[in-house]
Scaffold this active site. Structure first.
Site, PDB file in Angstrom:
ATOM      1  N   HIS A 147     -14.673   4.688  29.782  1.00 38.33           N
ATOM      2  CA  HIS A 147     -14.690   6.040  29.229  1.00 38.33           C
ATOM      3  C   HIS A 147     -15.668   6.067  28.049  1.00 38.33           C
ATOM      4  CE1 HIS A 147     -12.171   9.848  28.185  1.00 38.33           C
ATOM      5  NE2 HIS A 147     -13.380   9.941  27.665  1.00 38.33           N
ATOM      6  N   GLU A 178     -14.968   7.886  33.237  1.00 40.77           N
ATOM      7  CA  GLU A 178     -14.267   9.045  32.695  1.00 40.77           C
ATOM      8  C   GLU A 178     -15.072   9.630  31.543  1.00 40.77           C
ATOM      9  OE1 GLU A 178      -9.673   7.428  33.271  1.00 40.77           O
ATOM     10  OE2 GLU A 178     -10.551   7.540  31.270  1.00 40.77           O
ATOM     11  N   HIS A 217      -2.647   7.280  31.519  1.00 38.49           N
ATOM     12  CA  HIS A 217      -2.417   7.440  30.082  1.00 38.49           C
ATOM     13  C   HIS A 217      -1.004   7.002  29.720  1.00 38.49           C
ATOM     14  CE1 HIS A 217      -3.043   8.686  25.967  1.00 38.49           C
ATOM     15  NE2 HIS A 217      -4.305   8.929  26.278  1.00 38.49           N
TER      16      HIS A 217
END
Length: 237
Positions: free
Chosen positions: A43, A70, A190
């Site tokens: 990410h 991401e 998450h």
């Protein structure tokens, strides 16, 4: 089978704290694959406080499993993704100064933007996933935008798990059912961990992929990376 994608951002955070190349992000990604991970997630953020854009370029030819990038599709991120052509891009509505992801897209309010960006990535042959809260309306909206998958933001599940796991999982089952109804693939991520992952998977076994970073890397400090990945894969059986 639900795939495990290991997010290696925290490895880059540790490296960046001292400069140099220790720990080696590329080696950790390679090792994670050798130990059984079915994907690698990164990410990159604009300030490059963990994964750097150059890391993404360096990782691409080394990844033998699925590569998931991401991020918020600002121009620089979009250009990077189109340059390296990962297996999957996950669209996340992060602000530039955001510590970590803390909400999904409003796929109705942002329909025009998300539709355009999905078309851009899919034209390049990249599977496109939209990060959403556990709301069937947002899942349906992602389908309208042209996404291939949604990734459910699972922090509310993780934070509510200890108090009442049945209550915590309920909105995720509803959102997952909607994804299946409209023909979307299903990811999750998450704050999933060795504490809560098995129950999540038990209740939503049609999940295609979970992306796990922070908890997995923390566990690896105690258990070692190989044993940690083994234990996470056990949760997905």
């Amino acid at each position: 089978m639900t795939k495990l994608s290991v997010n290696i951002n925290k490895i880059a955070t540790l490296r960046n704290a001292r400069g140099g190349n220790n720990p080696d992000v590329l080696k950790v990604a390679f090792d994670a694959e050798q130990f059984g991970a079915q994907g690698i997630t990164v990410h990159p953020r604009p300030d490059e406080r963990h994964i750097r854009y150059q890391d993404v370029r360096d990782l691409r030819p080394r990844i033998q499993t699925e590569f998931n990038i991401e991020g918020n599709p600002i121009d620089s991120f979009t250009e990077l993704v189109l340059e390296v052509i990962p297996t999957q891009v996950t669209l996340v509505p992060d602000g530039n100064d955001q510590l970590t992801s803390n909400h999904g897209w409003d796929t109705i309010e942002n329909r025009s933007f998300l539709t355009d960006i999905c078309k851009t990535f899919k034209a390049a042959g990249i599977r496109t996933s939209i990060f959403v809260d556990a709301d069937p309306k947002m899942v349906e909206g992602a389908k309208v935008c042209g996404a291939d998958r949604v990734e459910l933001y699972t922090e509310p599940y993780a934070s509510g798990y200890q108090a009442n796991r049945e209550h915590a999982i309920a909105p995720f089952i509803a959102a997952a059912d909607e994804a299946r109804r409209v023909g979307l693939g299903l990811n999750a991520g998450h704050d999933l961990s060795l504490v809560n992952l098995a129950y999540y998977h038990q209740m939503i076994p049609w999940t295609d992929e979970v992306s796990i970073g922070h908890a997995l890397i923390c566990d690896a400090l105690y258990l070692g990376l190989q044993e940690t990945i083994k234990q996470y894969l056990e949760q997905l059986k």
